[in-house]
Each structure stands twice: as C-alpha cells, then as structure tokens.
Design a protein around this motif. Structure first.
Motif, PDB file in Angstrom:
ATOM      1  N   GLU A 192      30.975  43.363  54.907  1.00 32.60           N
ATOM      2  CA  GLU A 192      31.072  42.549  56.118  1.00 32.60           C
ATOM      3  C   GLU A 192      31.886  43.231  57.210  1.00 32.60           C
ATOM      4  OE1 GLU A 192      32.313  38.547  55.241  1.00 32.60           O
ATOM      5  OE2 GLU A 192      30.938  38.368  53.553  1.00 32.60           O
ATOM      6  N   LYS A 193      32.203  44.518  57.004  1.00 36.96           N
ATOM      7  CA  LYS A 193      32.943  45.292  57.996  1.00 36.96           C
ATOM      8  C   LYS A 193      34.178  44.529  58.490  1.00 36.96           C
ATOM      9  CE  LYS A 193      29.645  48.418  57.970  1.00 36.96           C
ATOM     10  NZ  LYS A 193      29.822  49.728  57.314  1.00 36.96           N
ATOM     11  N   LYS A 194      35.025  44.139  57.543  1.00 37.94           N
ATOM     12  CA  LYS A 194      36.212  43.371  57.915  1.00 37.94           C
ATOM     13  C   LYS A 194      37.373  43.721  56.992  1.00 37.94           C
ATOM     14  CE  LYS A 194      35.343  39.241  55.060  1.00 37.94           C
ATOM     15  NZ  LYS A 194      35.077  37.779  55.090  1.00 37.94           N
ATOM     16  N   TRP A 195      38.552  43.380  57.446  1.00 39.86           N
ATOM     17  CA  TRP A 195      39.756  43.530  56.650  1.00 39.86           C
ATOM     18  C   TRP A 195      40.018  42.249  55.871  1.00 39.86           C
ATOM     19  CZ3 TRP A 195      41.428  48.390  56.610  1.00 39.86           C
ATOM     20  CH2 TRP A 195      41.185  49.199  57.720  1.00 39.86           C
ATOM     21  N   ARG A 206      46.833  33.678  48.510  1.00 43.02           N
ATOM     22  CA  ARG A 206      46.020  33.253  49.643  1.00 43.02           C
ATOM     23  C   ARG A 206      45.270  34.458  50.191  1.00 43.02           C
ATOM     24  NH1 ARG A 206      48.146  28.250  52.022  1.00 43.02           N
ATOM     25  NH2 ARG A 206      47.561  28.928  54.124  1.00 43.02           N
ATOM     26  N   LEU A 207      43.997  34.252  50.582  1.00 44.63           N
ATOM     27  CA  LEU A 207      43.164  35.323  51.109  1.00 44.63           C
ATOM     28  C   LEU A 207      42.845  35.044  52.572  1.00 44.63           C
ATOM     29  CD1 LEU A 207      42.323  35.005  47.893  1.00 44.63           C
ATOM     30  CD2 LEU A 207      40.741  36.817  48.511  1.00 44.63           C
ATOM     31  N   TYR A 208      42.994  36.082  53.412  1.00 39.95           N
ATOM     32  CA  TYR A 208      42.716  35.998  54.843  1.00 39.95           C
ATOM     33  C   TYR A 208      41.735  37.110  55.223  1.00 39.95           C
ATOM     34  CZ  TYR A 208      47.007  33.161  55.133  1.00 39.95           C
ATOM     35  OH  TYR A 208      47.969  32.193  54.969  1.00 39.95           O
ATOM     36  N   SER A 209      41.089  36.966  56.384  1.00 39.25           N
ATOM     37  CA  SER A 209      40.202  38.018  56.881  1.00 39.25           C
ATOM     38  C   SER A 209      40.478  38.279  58.354  1.00 39.25           C
ATOM     39  CB  SER A 209      38.734  37.633  56.683  1.00 39.25           C
ATOM     40  OG  SER A 209      38.385  36.544  57.519  1.00 39.25           O
ATOM     41  N   SER A 210      40.128  39.496  58.791  1.00 39.99           N
ATOM     42  CA  SER A 210      40.345  39.890  60.175  1.00 39.99           C
ATOM     43  C   SER A 210      39.388  41.017  60.533  1.00 39.99           C
ATOM     44  CB  SER A 210      41.785  40.361  60.377  1.00 39.99           C
ATOM     45  OG  SER A 210      41.990  40.872  61.678  1.00 39.99           O
ATOM     46  N   LEU A 213      42.872  43.510  62.312  1.00 38.20           N
ATOM     47  CA  LEU A 213      44.200  43.624  61.690  1.00 38.20           C
ATOM     48  C   LEU A 213      45.279  42.802  62.401  1.00 38.20           C
ATOM     49  CD1 LEU A 213      44.271  47.464  60.905  1.00 38.20           C
ATOM     50  CD2 LEU A 213      44.248  45.620  59.207  1.00 38.20           C
ATOM     51  N   ILE A 214      44.908  42.130  63.477  1.00 38.94           N
ATOM     52  CA  ILE A 214      45.885  41.376  64.265  1.00 38.94           C
ATOM     53  C   ILE A 214      45.632  39.873  64.185  1.00 38.94           C
ATOM     54  CG2 ILE A 214      46.736  40.950  66.622  1.00 38.94           C
ATOM     55  CD1 ILE A 214      46.173  43.951  67.167  1.00 38.94           C
ATOM     56  N   ASP A 215      44.382  39.480  64.338  1.00 39.24           N
ATOM     57  CA  ASP A 215      44.007  38.061  64.302  1.00 39.24           C
ATOM     58  C   ASP A 215      43.435  37.734  62.927  1.00 39.24           C
ATOM     59  OD1 ASP A 215      44.516  37.562  67.178  1.00 39.24           O
ATOM     60  OD2 ASP A 215      42.876  39.002  67.426  1.00 39.24           O
ATOM     61  N   TRP A 216      44.143  36.876  62.193  1.00 37.81           N
ATOM     62  CA  TRP A 216      43.796  36.602  60.805  1.00 37.81           C
ATOM     63  C   TRP A 216      43.351  35.154  60.603  1.00 37.81           C
ATOM     64  CZ3 TRP A 216      43.479  40.450  57.269  1.00 37.81           C
ATOM     65  CH2 TRP A 216      44.083  41.663  57.598  1.00 37.81           C
ATOM     66  N   GLU A 217      42.328  34.988  59.749  1.00 38.68           N
ATOM     67  CA  GLU A 217      41.779  33.659  59.447  1.00 38.68           C
ATOM     68  C   GLU A 217      41.902  33.385  57.951  1.00 38.68           C
ATOM     69  OE1 GLU A 217      37.462  31.296  59.523  1.00 38.68           O
ATOM     70  OE2 GLU A 217      37.696  33.251  60.522  1.00 38.68           O
ATOM     71  N   TYR A 218      42.476  32.248  57.602  1.00 36.60           N
ATOM     72  CA  TYR A 218      42.602  31.867  56.192  1.00 36.60           C
ATOM     73  C   TYR A 218      41.220  31.598  55.602  1.00 36.60           C
ATOM     74  CZ  TYR A 218      43.530  28.946  52.095  1.00 36.60           C
ATOM     75  OH  TYR A 218      43.549  28.419  50.824  1.00 36.60           O
ATOM     76  N   MET A 219      40.973  32.104  54.347  1.00 36.63           N
ATOM     77  CA  MET A 219      39.671  31.928  53.708  1.00 36.63           C
ATOM     78  C   MET A 219      39.738  31.067  52.456  1.00 36.63           C
ATOM     79  SD  MET A 219      37.787  35.649  54.033  1.00 36.63           S
ATOM     80  CE  MET A 219      38.897  36.481  52.906  1.00 36.63           C
ATOM     81  N   SER A 220      40.642  31.419  51.514  1.00 34.89           N
ATOM     82  CA  SER A 220      40.623  30.738  50.219  1.00 34.89           C
ATOM     83  C   SER A 220      41.925  31.001  49.483  1.00 34.89           C
ATOM     84  CB  SER A 220      39.445  31.240  49.366  1.00 34.89           C
ATOM     85  OG  SER A 220      39.589  32.635  49.088  1.00 34.89           O
ATOM     86  N   LYS A 221      42.054  30.438  48.283  1.00 30.48           N
ATOM     87  CA  LYS A 221      43.216  30.727  47.453  1.00 30.48           C
ATOM     88  C   LYS A 221      42.781  30.901  46.003  1.00 30.48           C
ATOM     89  CE  LYS A 221      44.920  26.163  46.006  1.00 30.48           C
ATOM     90  NZ  LYS A 221      46.130  25.295  45.968  1.00 30.48           N
ATOM     91  N   PHE A 222      43.657  31.542  45.221  1.00 31.23           N
ATOM     92  CA  PHE A 222      43.441  31.726  43.788  1.00 31.23           C
ATOM     93  C   PHE A 222      44.725  31.358  43.068  1.00 31.23           C
ATOM     94  CE2 PHE A 222      43.593  34.210  39.873  1.00 31.23           C
ATOM     95  CZ  PHE A 222      42.367  33.879  39.305  1.00 31.23           C
TER      96      PHE A 222
END
Length: 518
Positions: A192-195, A206-210, A213-222
């Motif tokens: 997905e060409k993302k961090w 907790r897992l985030y995506s960006s 590398l500056i603007d991060w969005e929460y995705m899920s947890k384990f």
C-alpha cells in the motif's frame, strides 16, 4: 622597582612553566585515559570482548537500527552522565560487519519535550516526509519524547546519521491519555506504499499508518498473549516459511516487564497474517511463544533496510537487577546479532529460528575438533582447554545418560552449566554457582527451555564471553541468554555426562578474538 619587576617576571615564568607542564600532563592523562583509549578501557573485569558495550556509563535498549550506505547503525538508550538509568539520550555506533563497532558522538539528547526514549529509524529514500530539501532522501528517526507524558517525535539526518535535526512540529503523535505510550517501531508496507507504526500502549500494541511519517492515523490494536507486566518495544516483520518466498508469514514480537518466562523482563512473539491494518494471530490467543528462555534478552529490535535478511539484537540485561550488575565504568551490553527465519517444527508448527550472524565467523581462531566419541562420566576431553571467550558447536546422539552438556568458566569454586536433560527434554543454563551474584536476590538461578531431539540427536551452539553465555539449541529452535560474572581466572571447560553415556558425533571449539583489541 626594577628588582620587583625582575621578581614578578621570575614568578610569572615559574607560573607559566607550571601551567604549561600542567597542560602537557593533562594532555597525556587525557590521551591515555579510558575515555580516549578504547583499547585500555576494554580490559576491565567482566568487560565483554565480542559483544557491544559502551565505553562508559549506562546503556539499555537498542534503538534506530538501520543499514544505510554500507554501514549498520546502532543507536541505543544511553545516559551520558552516569552508569545508572537517567538523562536518556541516543548513543550511536556504526559497523560494516555487525561485529566490529566504532563509537560516534551522542545522536539525540533531551529537549523541552523530555528525555529521548526508545524508537526506530528508517530510510526515507523517496523523501515521503518532505524533510530533505537538497537530497532525494535520508534517515528519519522516530522516538518517544518522555516528559510529563509520552509522545512520539521525529528527527532527520542528512549526513548519514552523524547529526540530527528534530522536526519542528514535534510531537507527531500526542499522548491520547495512556500512561505507558512508547517505543515506536516503523516499517514500510510495500503493498500500500505506506508507513506502519507499532506502539506499545500499556497492555497492548497499537498500529498506525502514514504516507509521510508526519501525519499518522490509528488503525487497530493487538492484545493477545502474556500480560504479566507492561508491554514494550514491539516489532513486526514478514518472513518466508522454510525458505519458500511464495509462503510467507508475519511475526509480531513484543516485550513485557515483568512476567517473562525466566522472571522479570523478556519477549514473546506471535505468527500470523497482516493485511496492512490488522495483525491476526494464527495460534490460540493464550498460547505463549517466548523469544528467549534466559533472563537477559530484552528490548529486541530488527535492522531496517537489510534486504532479504532479517537481523535483530537485544539488550543483555533484566530490569529486575539491571542497575546493580557489578560492572564499571559501563553498565549494559548487547547480545550477539541474530538472523531470523521461520521453520516448521514437527509437532510444534511454525517457529521463529534465531542464528548468530555468519559474520561472527571472522573472529574465530584455529578450531579444535573431535568426532565420534563415546562420552562417559568421569572423563573430560576438554581438560586442556582454558578460555573465557569461546564458541562451541556440538552434536550429540542421545544414549543412556540422563544429562549431558558443558561446564564453562570453571574455576576453583565456580562454574556455569549448559546442559540437556533427556528425561525432561529440556535445555538449561544453570548459573547458581557462576560467580558474583550477591548484588541481587533474583540473579542466581537455573533457566530452562523445552527442546525435543531430532532423530535422537541434540545440537548445541554456545558462545561464552567474559560475562555472558548465549545458547542456541537445535540450530536456533530455542535460545537461552544469561549474564554471568565469574572471576577472570575461571577459564576451564568441561564436557560432562551423568548417569550413563552419550555419543559425541562432532565437536568444534574455537577461541574468539576480541573485537576491541588490535
């Protein structure tokens, strides 16, 4: 007045001579001091000779591991001002071979947001962050700013990691109201060409995506697995199973303190699938898979940008007694770097395998070899060997003995036992009589790992340094890492057997060169 002037001149000349002499003497002292002479410094009692340790002061977690422009970078939690935890900064060392290390100046120091806690580093080769104005890309460090709260911040380097500029918009992830909110591990998710960032958040990851590398969005947890303590230092990576590139699995690793298998701090791992948003464990949620069964392997992190190799290293210590281990002027050491693979073990499923990196072969001295010998109680084919830096590779065919193995760092009144119990199918390290242990009540002990024979055979791969043992059972199926503090004179080695015999199929023992001494 003339005589007074002559006297003053004479006095001035004496003072000047004393001053020049003092400067000269000071220069000699500085140039010969341990801080400026690593060769002299690395001869202290208990100083590891082929494991990384700082010249002086406190060290804990490896941080920001990245391979860039032909060099392995290892940053680490560091106190520049003393040999106990505090003033947390990022120390820095580089290597071309993962074995020999060069110390560099401290990379990141505390600021108005707090101390610099653990984190990771990536190669932003396409300048997704927009931080590199004159170059196509560079190194970005992602770390925890630990002040009144724990928040996630960035820094970037345009000179191969030597100097760093902190991002003016820090923090990039403010604290959401979680007390323990730290240790960002960032990976590149190619599909997905993302961090993707993993964060330890109290009792879960907790897992985030960006994209930048500056603007991060929460995705899920384990949150499956062991919960005996606070979770720390998460990891996520993909590996082929049994070397098949068309069959891959994802590994999520996370440490906890306390609650580990040997007591105190340690790590657990999970094998499953990752779809770019959520990690799904293949195994029952309460099934615990320990990374290392010893007491001293923690805060594990993999190197970023190593292509098809996945390599990690851990801090050889335990938070139960970390500040009390009897070393000076440094406190803290890293494990050997280990290469990771996934392998199907009959009756156990897919397991994480750890092998010491092949580069370590470069420090082997001439081998001593034995083959096809029946070993019985009372004999010791290694009686002529005396060393405190050795590598042992052995394969046994189980016979009638209930126990066999090696006693290392043997002296008049101390030894460390590395053995295999055939009744229990158990690999162990016994450091109850390994040397100095009075500094903490939780130090002495015996640490065990389940290990089943393969075709009635057991393989042991052992590294013994001045103050540690690392034991790899059956080519890395099980690992036990323990610190020990024997007297320097305790250099004996024994191959022992109890209550029967065992067939030694092969044995190779190499003394190992120091990575610090020329």
């Amino acid at each position: 007045m003339k005589s007074l002037k002559i006297g003053n001149t004479f006095i001035f000349m004496i003072i000047l001579a004393i001053f020049i002499t003092a400067i000269s003497m000071n220069a000699l002292i500085v140039s010969a001091s341990p801080e400026n002479d690593s060769v002299g410094l690395y001869l202290e009692k208990y100083r590891p000779q082929f494991h990384f340790s700082p010249e002086r002061n406190w060290m804990n977690d490896p941080n920001g591991l990245v391979f860039y422009n032909g060099k392995y970078h290892m940053f680490y939690q560091y106190n520049p001002y003393g040999n106990k935890w505090g003033n947390m900064s990022w120390g820095h060392a580089i290597s071309k071979d993962l074995v020999h290390w060069e110390h560099l100046p401290v990379a990141l120091r505390p600021d108005k947001l707090g101390m610099i806690f653990s984190g990771s580093a990536v190669v932003d080769k396409h300048n997704t962050s927009g931080l590199f104005k004159e170059k196509p890309g560079g190194l970005v460090a992602i770390y925890t700013s630990a002040g009144e709260t724990q928040q996630q911040s960035l820094a970037y380097s345009t000179d191969d990691g030597v100097t760093w500029t902190k991002y003016e918009g820090n923090p990039v992830i403010p604290n959401p109201g979680i007390e323990d909110f730290r240790d960002p591990k960032v990976i590149w998710y190619e599909k997905e060409k993302k961090w993707v960032m993993l964060l330890a958040a109290g009792d879960h990851v907790r897992l985030y995506s960006s994209k930048n590398l500056i603007d991060w969005e929460y995705m899920s947890k384990f949150d499956e697995g062991a919960h005996g303590g606070v979770w720390e230092c998460p990891e996520l990576f993909e590996l082929p199973v049994n070397g098949d590139p068309n069959n891959t699995k994802w590994v999520l690793q996370v440490d906890l303190n306390p609650g580990a298998v040997a007591g105190g701090s340690g790590g657990q791992y999970f094998i499953g699938e990752f779809d770019g948003k959520t990690f799904i464990n293949d195994n029952p949620p309460d099934e615990i898979r320990w990374v290392d069964y010893g007491k001293d392997f923690y805060a594990t992190q993999t190197w970023f940008n190593t292509n098809n190799r996945k390599i990690w290293i851990g801090w050889m210590n335990n938070w139960e007694y970390a500040e009390f281990i009897p070393t000076h002027p440094w406190r803290g050491a890293m494990s050997l770097p280990r290469e990771l693979t996934l392998k199907t073990i009959p009756g156990e499923g897919i397991k994480l395998i750890q092998d010491p990196v092949i580069e370590l072969q470069a420090i082997r001295q001439r081998p001593n070899e034995w083959k096809d010998q029946r070993i019985i109680p009372g004999q010791n084919i290694l009686s002529d060997m005396n060393s405190n830096t050795i590598e042992i590779r052995a394969e046994f065919e189980i016979g009638s003995a209930t126990e066999f193995g090696f006693k290392v760092r043997k002296g008049k009144s101390e030894e460390t036992i590395i053995g295999y119990n055939t009744d229990r199918n158990q690999l162990f390290v016994d450091r109850t009589n390994s040397g100095e242990d009075q500094f903490h009540e939780q130090f002495a002990g015996k640490h065990t790992a389940p290990l089943h024979p393969v075709d009635n055979r057991i393989k042991l791969h052992i590294f013994v340094d001045h103050s540690s043992v690392e034991v790899f059972g059956n080519t890395g199926e099980r690992v036990i890492t323990d610190r020990i503090f024997p007297e320097p004179s305790s250099k004996g080695v024994e191959l022992y057997v109890e209550n029967g015999d065992v067939q030694l199929l092969s044995l190779t023992v190499n003394e190992l060169d120091s990575i610090w001494q020329k």
